[in-house]
Design a protein around this motif. Structure first.
Motif, PDB file in Angstrom:
ATOM      1  N   ASN A  33       6.782   8.650  -2.251  1.00 14.39           N
ATOM      2  CA  ASN A  33       5.490   8.760  -2.940  1.00 14.39           C
ATOM      3  C   ASN A  33       4.449   9.416  -2.020  1.00 14.39           C
ATOM      4  O   ASN A  33       4.651   9.510  -0.814  1.00 14.39           O
ATOM      5  N   LYS A  34       3.329   9.823  -2.580  1.00 17.40           N
ATOM      6  CA  LYS A  34       2.203  10.429  -1.852  1.00 17.40           C
ATOM      7  C   LYS A  34       2.597  11.748  -1.183  1.00 17.40           C
ATOM      8  O   LYS A  34       2.162  12.036  -0.065  1.00 17.40           O
ATOM      9  N   ASP A  78       0.800  -1.225   0.000  1.00 11.10           N
ATOM     10  CA  ASP A  78       0.000   0.000   0.000  1.00 11.10           C
ATOM     11  C   ASP A  78       0.833   1.275   0.000  1.00 11.10           C
ATOM     12  O   ASP A  78       0.402   2.282   0.542  1.00 11.10           O
ATOM     13  N   HIS A  79       2.039   1.233  -0.543  1.00 16.04           N
ATOM     14  CA  HIS A  79       2.821   2.472  -0.633  1.00 16.04           C
ATOM     15  C   HIS A  79       2.697   3.124  -2.009  1.00 16.04           C
ATOM     16  O   HIS A  79       3.398   4.082  -2.303  1.00 16.04           O
ATOM     17  N   GLY A  80       1.809   2.565  -2.854  1.00 12.07           N
ATOM     18  CA  GLY A  80       1.502   3.249  -4.117  1.00 12.07           C
ATOM     19  C   GLY A  80       2.321   2.814  -5.317  1.00 12.07           C
ATOM     20  O   GLY A  80       2.572   3.617  -6.214  1.00 12.07           O
ATOM     21  N   LYS A  81       2.737   1.510  -5.355  1.00 13.02           N
ATOM     22  CA  LYS A  81       3.535   1.033  -6.501  1.00 13.02           C
ATOM     23  C   LYS A  81       2.726   1.057  -7.793  1.00 13.02           C
ATOM     24  O   LYS A  81       3.168   1.582  -8.804  1.00 13.02           O
ATOM     25  N   SER A  82       1.522   0.453  -7.743  1.00 13.07           N
ATOM     26  CA  SER A  82       0.734   0.309  -8.981  1.00 13.07           C
ATOM     27  C   SER A  82       0.258   1.661  -9.505  1.00 13.07           C
ATOM     28  O   SER A  82       0.179   1.878 -10.707  1.00 13.07           O
ATOM     29  N   THR A  83      -0.048   2.590  -8.592  1.00 16.61           N
ATOM     30  CA  THR A  83      -0.500   3.925  -9.020  1.00 16.61           C
ATOM     31  C   THR A  83       0.649   4.677  -9.689  1.00 16.61           C
ATOM     32  O   THR A  83       0.459   5.358 -10.699  1.00 16.61           O
ATOM     33  N   LEU A  84       1.861   4.533  -9.129  1.00 19.28           N
ATOM     34  CA  LEU A  84       3.018   5.192  -9.733  1.00 19.28           C
ATOM     35  C   LEU A  84       3.297   4.576 -11.116  1.00 19.28           C
ATOM     36  O   LEU A  84       3.631   5.300 -12.061  1.00 19.28           O
ATOM     37  N   ALA A  85       3.110   3.259 -11.236  1.00 17.50           N
ATOM     38  CA  ALA A  85       3.299   2.592 -12.531  1.00 17.50           C
ATOM     39  C   ALA A  85       2.292   3.147 -13.554  1.00 17.50           C
ATOM     40  O   ALA A  85       2.646   3.370 -14.715  1.00 17.50           O
ATOM     41  N   ARG A  96       1.123   6.172 -13.721  1.00 15.94           N
ATOM     42  CA  ARG A  96       1.585   7.494 -14.196  1.00 15.94           C
ATOM     43  C   ARG A  96       2.728   7.342 -15.198  1.00 15.94           C
ATOM     44  O   ARG A  96       2.815   8.077 -16.171  1.00 15.94           O
ATOM     45  N   LEU A  97       3.625   6.367 -14.954  1.00 16.01           N
ATOM     46  CA  LEU A  97       4.740   6.153 -15.886  1.00 16.01           C
ATOM     47  C   LEU A  97       4.210   5.699 -17.246  1.00 16.01           C
ATOM     48  O   LEU A  97       4.674   6.151 -18.292  1.00 16.01           O
ATOM     49  N   LEU A  98       3.210   4.806 -17.224  1.00 16.31           N
ATOM     50  CA  LEU A  98       2.632   4.306 -18.482  1.00 16.31           C
ATOM     51  C   LEU A  98       1.920   5.433 -19.228  1.00 16.31           C
ATOM     52  O   LEU A  98       1.958   5.511 -20.451  1.00 16.31           O
ATOM     53  N   GLU A  99       1.276   6.318 -18.448  1.00 14.17           N
ATOM     54  CA  GLU A  99       0.537   7.429 -19.055  1.00 14.17           C
ATOM     55  C   GLU A  99       1.513   8.426 -19.679  1.00 14.17           C
ATOM     56  O   GLU A  99       1.341   8.867 -20.813  1.00 14.17           O
ATOM     57  N   ARG A 100       2.576   8.754 -18.932  1.00 12.25           N
ATOM     58  CA  ARG A 100       3.537   9.754 -19.380  1.00 12.25           C
ATOM     59  C   ARG A 100       4.284   9.290 -20.635  1.00 12.25           C
ATOM     60  O   ARG A 100       4.629  10.084 -21.494  1.00 12.25           O
ATOM     61  N   GLY A 104       1.991   9.566  -7.098  1.00 13.44           N
ATOM     62  CA  GLY A 104       1.374   8.743  -8.140  1.00 13.44           C
ATOM     63  C   GLY A 104      -0.006   9.250  -8.509  1.00 13.44           C
ATOM     64  O   GLY A 104      -0.516   8.976  -9.581  1.00 13.44           O
ATOM     65  N   LYS A 105      -0.613   9.998  -7.577  1.00 14.93           N
ATOM     66  CA  LYS A 105      -1.981  10.456  -7.818  1.00 14.93           C
ATOM     67  C   LYS A 105      -2.002  11.684  -8.726  1.00 14.93           C
ATOM     68  O   LYS A 105      -2.737  11.745  -9.713  1.00 14.93           O
ATOM     69  N   THR A 106      -1.152  12.664  -8.399  1.00 15.34           N
ATOM     70  CA  THR A 106      -1.195  13.925  -9.155  1.00 15.34           C
ATOM     71  C   THR A 106      -0.203  13.946 -10.320  1.00 15.34           C
ATOM     72  O   THR A 106      -0.264  14.808 -11.179  1.00 15.34           O
ATOM     73  N   GLY A 107       0.750  12.989 -10.328  1.00 14.85           N
ATOM     74  CA  GLY A 107       1.732  12.966 -11.420  1.00 14.85           C
ATOM     75  C   GLY A 107       2.942  13.840 -11.136  1.00 14.85           C
ATOM     76  O   GLY A 107       3.815  14.001 -11.990  1.00 14.85           O
ATOM     77  N   MET A 108       3.039  14.366  -9.898  1.00 12.52           N
ATOM     78  CA  MET A 108       4.199  15.193  -9.532  1.00 12.52           C
ATOM     79  C   MET A 108       5.479  14.335  -9.524  1.00 12.52           C
ATOM     80  O   MET A 108       5.469  13.205  -9.037  1.00 12.52           O
ATOM     81  N   GLY A 109       6.554  14.861 -10.078  1.00 12.42           N
ATOM     82  CA  GLY A 109       7.858  14.182 -10.019  1.00 12.42           C
ATOM     83  C   GLY A 109       8.030  13.008 -10.967  1.00 12.42           C
ATOM     84  O   GLY A 109       9.058  12.334 -10.939  1.00 12.42           O
TER      85      GLY A 109
END
Length: 595
Positions: free
Chosen positions: A130-131, A14-21, A23-27, A162-167
């Motif tokens: 993250n977060k 629950d530290h946000g791995k999949s959400t960060l992934a 953003r990477l796929l989107e970017r 991962g939520k806002t796409g910052m960084g």
């Protein structure tokens, strides 16, 4: 090859791995439009429902930076300790790792154990906090913890969300700059490591591999080293959101191979693929064999489903290499399998997947661990199942597995956590402050004590803050007894357990009380007893359901009523001799939740 980057994402639950992934796929434009959804890589229905990653997922991204085109192969991994084997296999296919730390939670137990796994494999570590967009985020404090743990510079740590796409751009830049390109010789003989496989009902078994040396083309004649089987590569390609066929893959690439393999025994995770006409000299060192921690019997509800269950388990094993199983039989449940799992969550997920993916309804027995039994002649047996125990008179002593457990918690919860661990026969090895208000406690504990409900209790007494990680430490001599549950004098082998002598009476009493609630009443009395050897230590009786046979006698002599009651009593006695008691599935599961 110099423009290929293979990396994975590791972190605590629950530290946000999949959400960060995501953003990477989107970017990088890998996933666009209607395909974009939250946790896009978690494609299993069960993963979406529970909000956890169960399988590691590989996907390829294309990224342009500084006028160069780069190919980034990302593997998103699970965070839970029960799926750490997935993480170890993903790490073997990578040269770098993003270490994600939650800005509000800080470093936790699984962060540390996954980090050590990555360091053992010489991966380049990129720390990411993250977060950072949360109000409760403490990035400065977490940065201190990371510097202390890794010994890196503050400038190396990336703050992201991962939520806002910052960084996210900084993360992509760091992957290109800091993760080394894969080493390997594209002109050497082919050497590819299989790190995962899936079963497809139309195409057979699809193996995922990373090419260490050499190159592979469509229609090549290849062989799998450990099984010695030879195949034509009907289709090879890279893993995008769907499979993307390519005519050729060379060293450093991650891809898949379809060669019409039908039998699941022919593909082993950790095996090497090479060419038949120009084989490599030696196989790649695969992964260490996984050691199951928890054993339980899995039985089909209908006995004729035994072969279907075997086929389902084999297909599931392809997708989840940490599952082990072997056939066994039980007097109460017929034929089934003794399965080895990495933990209780793993066992629950396997049971759920059997139901959803293969329509198999199964009964699972009480989970237990493996013991070493020494007899008086000096022989040693490994026993996974209480029914496999030799006669008590032949046993010299029994040794049980101990684990070295690490609990990271806030100082406020130290008292209750220590009480819990000591009540589970734990021994405190050391305690130390990590930073500020956080402490690391190390215990030696018997594995048998933690398999049932330890993790749930730890989370509830620490309000979800304590994180827990463990590894097998050694075997120690223990005073263990076999506790049998008898229904009307018949032992139900699926409910028998090995337990410590000090806990046996309390455990036996609670089992009897629980079974009394769960077993439906019959036409005759049912005696539920807990026994150690021939000694009965607890008993409950389920009273018979009976008809009022004296209702038609209004008034009259007592002997008429007596006659009717005696006739009923004789019928009940006869029924008890031939009647059998059905134990419902709920009763087998209730043992896990006795509290």
């Amino acid at each position: 090859m110099k423009n290929i980057r293979n990396f994975c994402i590791i972190a605590h639950i629950d530290h946000g791995k999949s959400t960060l992934a995501d953003r990477l796929l989107e970017r990088t434009g890998t996933v666009t439009g209607k395909d974009m959804e939250a946790q896009v890589l978690d494609d299993m229905e069960l993963e979406r429902e529970r909000g956890i990653t169960i399988k590691s997922h590989a996907i390829q991204m294309n990224h342009r930076e500084g006028g160069q085109d780069y190919v980034l192969n990302l593997i998103d991994t699970p965070g839970h300790v029960d799926f750490s084997y997935e993480v170890s296999r993903s790490i073997a296919a990578c040269e770098g790792a993003l270490l994600i730390v939650d800005a509000s939670q800080g470093i936790q137990a699984q962060t540390i154990s996954n980090l050590y796994m990555a360091i053992d494999n010489d991966l380049e570590i990129i720390p990411v906090i993250n977060k950072c967009d949360l109000e409760s985020a403490k990035p400065d404090e977490v940065e201190d913890q990371i510097v202390e743990l890794l010994g890196c510079d503050r400038e190396d740590i990336i703050r992201a969300s991962g939520k806002t796409g910052m960084g996210i751009d900084d993360v992509l830049h760091a992957i290109v700059e800091r993760v080394p390109a894969p080493k390997g010789d594209p002109d050497a003989p082919l050497q590819a490591l299989i790190f995962d496989s899936v079963f497809n009902p139309f195409r057979g078994i699809i193996a995922y591999f990373k090419i260490e040396n050499g190159r592979m083309r469509t229609d090549d004649f290849v062989k799998f080293v450990s099984t010695g089987k030879e195949y034509h590569a009907d289709e090879i390609g890279v893993l995008k959101l769907d499979m993307d066929p390519r005519p050729e893959l060379s060293a450093g690439n991650v891809g898949y191979i379809i060669s019409g393999i039908k039998s699941s025994k022919e593909v082993k995770v950790g095996d090497t693929i090479t060419h038949v006409n120009r084989p490599c000299e030696k196989a790649i060192d695969g992964f260490e064999e996984v050691k199951p921690m928890v054993f339980a019997g899995v039985y089909p509800i209908e006995t004729e489903d035994f072969e279907n269950l075997r086929a389902s388990l084999e297909k599931l094993q392809l997708n989840d290499a940490s599952l082990t199983f072997q056939p066994e039989s039980s007097a109460a449940l017929g034929f089934g399998f003794r399965c080895g799992f990495l933990g209780l969550l793993h066992m629950e997920i396997v049971q759920e997947r059997l139901g959803r993916e293969f329509n198999m309804d199964v009964i699972t027995t009480v989970p237990n661990v493996s013991y070493k039994v020494f007899d008086k002649k000096g022989n040693v047996y490994e026993v996974h199942n209480p029914s496999g125990l030799p006669d008590i008179t032949l046993i010299d002593h029994i040794e049980e597995p101990y684990i070295r457990a690490t609990v990271i918690t806030q100082a406020d919860y130290i008292g209750p956590i220590m009480t819990l661990c000591l009540s589970k026969r734990g021994e405190l090895v050391k305690q130390e402050y990590i930073s500020g208000n956080r402490m690391e406690l190390t215990f030696d504990m018997p594995l048998g004590e933690i398999v049932i409900d330890f993790y749930d209790k730890l989370k509830s007494i620490s309000k979800g803050y304590a994180s827990f990680d463990y590894h097998l430490h050694d075997f120690r001599e223990s005073k263990l007894v076999k506790l049998d549950i008898l229904l009307n004098g018949e032992s139900v082998d699926a409910l028998s357990t090995l337990t410590h002598a000090d806990n046996a009476v309390r455990f036996g009493r609670r089992m009897c009380e629980k079974l009394k609630e769960l077993i439906p009443r019959q036409q005759f009395d049912i005696a539920i007893q807990a026994a150690i050897g021939a000694k009965i230590i607890a008993r409950e009786t389920i009273k018979a359901v009976r008809k009022d046979v004296t209702a038609k006698c209004y008034g009259g002599d007592i002997s008429r009523k007596r006659k009717l009651l005696e006739k009923q009593k004789a019928g009940k006695k006869r029924m008890k001799q031939i009647g059998s008691v059905e134990v419902p599935q709920k009763a087998f599961l209730a043992v896990l939740k006795l509290d």
